[in-house]
Design an enzyme around this catalytic site. Structure first.
Site, PDB file in Angstrom:
ATOM      1  N   ALA A   1       0.827  -1.218   0.000  1.00 30.20           N
ATOM      2  CA  ALA A   1       0.000   0.000   0.000  1.00 30.20           C
ATOM      3  C   ALA A   1       0.851   1.254   0.000  1.00 30.20           C
ATOM      4  O   ALA A   1       0.528   2.257   0.644  1.00 30.20           O
ATOM      5  CB  ALA A   1      -0.911  -0.012   1.226  1.00 30.20           C
TER       6      ALA A   1
ATOM      7  N   ARG B   1      -1.503   8.398 -10.728  1.00 32.27           N
ATOM      8  CA  ARG B   1      -2.600   8.364 -11.691  1.00 32.27           C
ATOM      9  C   ARG B   1      -3.941   8.731 -11.060  1.00 32.27           C
ATOM     10  O   ARG B   1      -4.855   9.180 -11.754  1.00 32.27           O
ATOM     11  CB  ARG B   1      -2.675   6.989 -12.353  1.00 32.27           C
ATOM     12  CG  ARG B   1      -1.564   6.746 -13.366  1.00 32.27           C
ATOM     13  CD  ARG B   1      -1.634   5.341 -13.930  1.00 32.27           C
ATOM     14  NE  ARG B   1      -1.166   4.344 -12.976  1.00 32.27           N
ATOM     15  CZ  ARG B   1      -1.161   3.033 -13.199  1.00 32.27           C
ATOM     16  NH1 ARG B   1      -1.626   2.563 -14.348  1.00 32.27           N
ATOM     17  NH2 ARG B   1      -0.707   2.195 -12.293  1.00 32.27           N
TER      18      ARG B   1
ATOM     19  N   LYS C   1      -3.772   6.558  -2.436  1.00 28.39           N
ATOM     20  CA  LYS C   1      -4.820   5.897  -3.209  1.00 28.39           C
ATOM     21  C   LYS C   1      -5.660   4.959  -2.356  1.00 28.39           C
ATOM     22  O   LYS C   1      -6.891   4.914  -2.491  1.00 28.39           O
ATOM     23  CB  LYS C   1      -4.168   5.129  -4.359  1.00 28.39           C
ATOM     24  CG  LYS C   1      -5.126   4.265  -5.152  1.00 28.39           C
ATOM     25  CD  LYS C   1      -4.465   3.653  -6.374  1.00 28.39           C
ATOM     26  CE  LYS C   1      -3.364   2.700  -6.029  1.00 28.39           C
ATOM     27  NZ  LYS C   1      -2.825   2.019  -7.228  1.00 28.39           N
TER      28      LYS C   1
ATOM     29  N   GLY D   1      10.036  -2.206  -7.497  1.00 28.73           N
ATOM     30  CA  GLY D   1       9.303  -3.384  -7.936  1.00 28.73           C
ATOM     31  C   GLY D   1       8.574  -4.090  -6.808  1.00 28.73           C
ATOM     32  O   GLY D   1       8.828  -3.867  -5.624  1.00 28.73           O
ATOM     33  N   THR D   2       7.658  -4.990  -7.198  1.00 23.88           N
ATOM     34  CA  THR D   2       6.809  -5.677  -6.223  1.00 23.88           C
ATOM     35  C   THR D   2       7.579  -6.613  -5.304  1.00 23.88           C
ATOM     36  O   THR D   2       7.257  -6.753  -4.128  1.00 23.88           O
ATOM     37  CB  THR D   2       5.707  -6.463  -6.950  1.00 23.88           C
ATOM     38  OG1 THR D   2       6.312  -7.268  -7.987  1.00 23.88           O
ATOM     39  CG2 THR D   2       4.698  -5.524  -7.588  1.00 23.88           C
TER      40      THR D   2
ATOM     41  N   TYR E   1      -2.501  -6.554  -2.729  1.00 23.14           N
ATOM     42  CA  TYR E   1      -2.403  -5.107  -2.876  1.00 23.14           C
ATOM     43  C   TYR E   1      -3.502  -4.439  -2.050  1.00 23.14           C
ATOM     44  O   TYR E   1      -4.548  -5.030  -1.775  1.00 23.14           O
ATOM     45  CB  TYR E   1      -2.553  -4.708  -4.349  1.00 23.14           C
ATOM     46  CG  TYR E   1      -1.446  -5.247  -5.225  1.00 23.14           C
ATOM     47  CD1 TYR E   1      -0.197  -4.637  -5.241  1.00 23.14           C
ATOM     48  CD2 TYR E   1      -1.649  -6.374  -6.012  1.00 23.14           C
ATOM     49  CE1 TYR E   1       0.822  -5.133  -6.037  1.00 23.14           C
ATOM     50  CE2 TYR E   1      -0.637  -6.877  -6.814  1.00 23.14           C
ATOM     51  CZ  TYR E   1       0.602  -6.256  -6.822  1.00 23.14           C
ATOM     52  OH  TYR E   1       1.614  -6.749  -7.603  1.00 23.14           O
TER      53      TYR E   1
ATOM     54  N   ARG F   1     -30.032  11.224  10.906  1.00 25.10           N
ATOM     55  CA  ARG F   1     -28.615  11.441  11.209  1.00 25.10           C
ATOM     56  C   ARG F   1     -28.184  10.537  12.367  1.00 25.10           C
ATOM     57  O   ARG F   1     -29.022   9.866  12.984  1.00 25.10           O
ATOM     58  CB  ARG F   1     -28.392  12.922  11.531  1.00 25.10           C
ATOM     59  CG  ARG F   1     -28.618  13.834  10.319  1.00 25.10           C
ATOM     60  CD  ARG F   1     -28.618  15.295  10.704  1.00 25.10           C
ATOM     61  NE  ARG F   1     -27.356  15.673  11.336  1.00 25.10           N
ATOM     62  CZ  ARG F   1     -27.185  16.817  12.001  1.00 25.10           C
ATOM     63  NH1 ARG F   1     -28.199  17.672  12.154  1.00 25.10           N
ATOM     64  NH2 ARG F   1     -26.019  17.108  12.537  1.00 25.10           N
TER      65      ARG F   1
ATOM     66  N   ARG G   1     -47.886  31.571  23.144  1.00 27.91           N
ATOM     67  CA  ARG G   1     -47.942  32.486  22.009  1.00 27.91           C
ATOM     68  C   ARG G   1     -48.680  33.756  22.432  1.00 27.91           C
ATOM     69  O   ARG G   1     -49.457  33.761  23.389  1.00 27.91           O
ATOM     70  CB  ARG G   1     -48.662  31.830  20.832  1.00 27.91           C
ATOM     71  CG  ARG G   1     -50.095  31.442  21.104  1.00 27.91           C
ATOM     72  CD  ARG G   1     -50.638  30.528  20.044  1.00 27.91           C
ATOM     73  NE  ARG G   1     -52.066  30.268  20.256  1.00 27.91           N
ATOM     74  CZ  ARG G   1     -52.702  29.208  19.797  1.00 27.91           C
ATOM     75  NH1 ARG G   1     -52.037  28.293  19.130  1.00 27.91           N
ATOM     76  NH2 ARG G   1     -53.994  29.049  20.011  1.00 27.91           N
TER      77      ARG G   1
END
Length: 453
Positions: free
Chosen positions: A11, A17, A24, A82-83, A105, A318, A425
């Protein structure tokens, strides 16, 4: 399984991209970071410990990837080579010794426990490496899985594949399982003799076979192993997740009139015989019991809707909203941290916040519980069988007793005893012909202004 299992989750991507200011893997699917979806899947597959290989936003990624009851440790990958190099960032964890090591991943949020469990089963049967593959009718760009006599002999990248090999539709997902007793030794043999000078995890297949090991592949649905690299793919994965979850709920007995318009969260619970009308959005933390109806264009988050209760249309629940059986929250109403008692009705154009509404009480249109004084929140308690007239303001903290009646248009600042009538009132006065004189005066002012121009 009784076997110990370490999951190594890669990660550390830079979100180039994705064009994002955050990692990401922190982007959400169904209201939950992608990394959390992946962690839930490996945990369900029996992971006992996890090693998160992180880069940017390391602390936030580690927090999002935490799993109750599982030891999660973060390892910073300082270089991107690299991986294979990425997995070895967790060398310290791998070296502790586990029966199984899973590699995945952090950006495959649709993955489930099933392929990992299948891979672990093959390890238990004696495999050294288990690659998780997928079938696709669009294999271009993926490494192909070359199988002979039930064993995986190589992962052939497209640029190196023959025409015949390119016609293979079983492809490498990048996810795999490794015999934990051999994992570190195998990983350390990965070289970087290639155009980019990087260390590639798929090389493990031929390395293990060269050492006399057994390598096999298991299958996973293509959608489960789909990764995410940009916002368009994020939206696509969200759609796939929603479709899968809606289908699960409908098969379990939930009715959705227009399922494609209903959006669920990762933890949404809806029981059998609930009805969900079109254009409903569920945020995190919602439970809907059987027989409840959620009418169109409602939004729920952090709420519980009990059996037979109805919500909406155009209602908002809520966090802390709790609707008892057979209660009703109608159109253009909002409930926040409010308990609506059994059979009580909050029919329309009303705000109930930090309040308790007793059983079978009726809340008239336009009622507001005035719960905030600018600094602190206060509670309103309305007893059972009370009647709150339309356009009333209940200024908290205040209590309305059982069976009490609040006259329409009242502003209530003091507690109302049970069975009492409260009027808050001003007395109505009539001024004959006053409206006419006011109107004539206004017209005269308007005419004078027009003449002055």
């Amino acid at each position: 399984m009784s076997r110990s299992c370490l999951a190594v989750i890669l990660a550390a991507g830079d979100s180039t991209r994705m064009k994002s200011s955050m990692s990401k893997v922190l982007h959400p699917i169904a209201g939950r970071p992608m990394i959390a979806h992946v962690m839930a899947a490996v945990a369900e597959a029996g992971m006992t410990d996890a090693a998160l290989v992180v880069g940017r936003d390391a602390e936030a990624v580690a927090k999002a990837g935490s799993v109750a009851g599982v030891s999660v440790e973060a390892f910073l990958q300082k270089e991107r080579l690299g991986t294979g190099h990425a997995v070895l960032a967790a060398r310290e964890a791998i070296a502790r010794g586990y029966d199984d090591v899973l590699v995945t991943y952090g950006d495959v949020p649709l993955v489930t426990a099933a392929p990992f469990a299948a891979a672990r089963e093959r390890l238990a049967q004696g495999a050294d490496i288990v690659v998780i593959g997928f079938h696709t009718d669009k294999p271009t760009g993926y490494g192909r899985l070359l199988v002979e006599n039930g064993e995986l002999i190589a992962i052939r990248e497209e640029k190196d594949a023959t025409e015949e090999e390119r016609r293979i539709t079983w492809c490498n997902s990048g996810l795999m399982a490794i015999d934990g007793r051999k994992a570190l030794a195998l990983l350390e043999k990965i070289g970087n003799d290639n155009a980019k000078g990087e260390y590639y995890l798929p090389d493990l297949v031929e390395i293990a076979r060269a050492a006399g090991g057994k390598v096999v592949a298991v299958d996973a649905p293509e959608t489960e192993v789909a990764g995410c690299n940009n916002r368009a793919e994020l939206a696509f994965l969200e759609r796939l997740w929603q479709e899968r979850r809606r289908h699960e709920l409908m098969v379990s007995g939930v009715t959705m009139i227009a399922p494609e318009t209903v959006f669920l969260s990762y933890d949404t619970e809806i029981d059998q015989d609930a009805l969900i009308e079109p254009n409903v959005v569920f945020g995190p933390g919602v439970k809907v019991e059987g027989g409840a109806v959620i009418h169109a264009f409602s939004h729920l988050e952090g709420a519980r809707v009990s059996a037979g209760a109805t919500v909406g249309p155009f209602a908002r629940l809520r966090p802390g909203a709790d609707l008892a059986p057979q209660s009703k929250v109608g159109n253009f109403c909002e409930v926040k941290n409010g308990r609506i008692g059994e059979g009580a009705k909050v029919n329309h154009l009303t705000y109930i916040g930090d309040a308790v509404v007793g059983a079978h009480s009726n809340i008239g249109a336009g009622t507001i519980t005035c719960n905030y004084d600018g600094v602190n929140k206060h509670e309103t308690h309305i007893g059972a069988n009370a009647f709150i007239g339309s356009n009333s303001s209940l200024v908290a903290p205040v209590s309305i007793g059982d069976g009490a009646y609040v006259a329409s248009g009242s502003i209530i600042t003091d507690n109302v005893p049970a069975d009492a009538l409260a009027l808050g009132r001003a007395r109505q006065e009539i001024k004959p012909d006053r409206a006419k004189s006011i109107r004539e005066r206004a017209l005269a002012i308007k005419a004078a202004k027009k003449a002055g121009k």
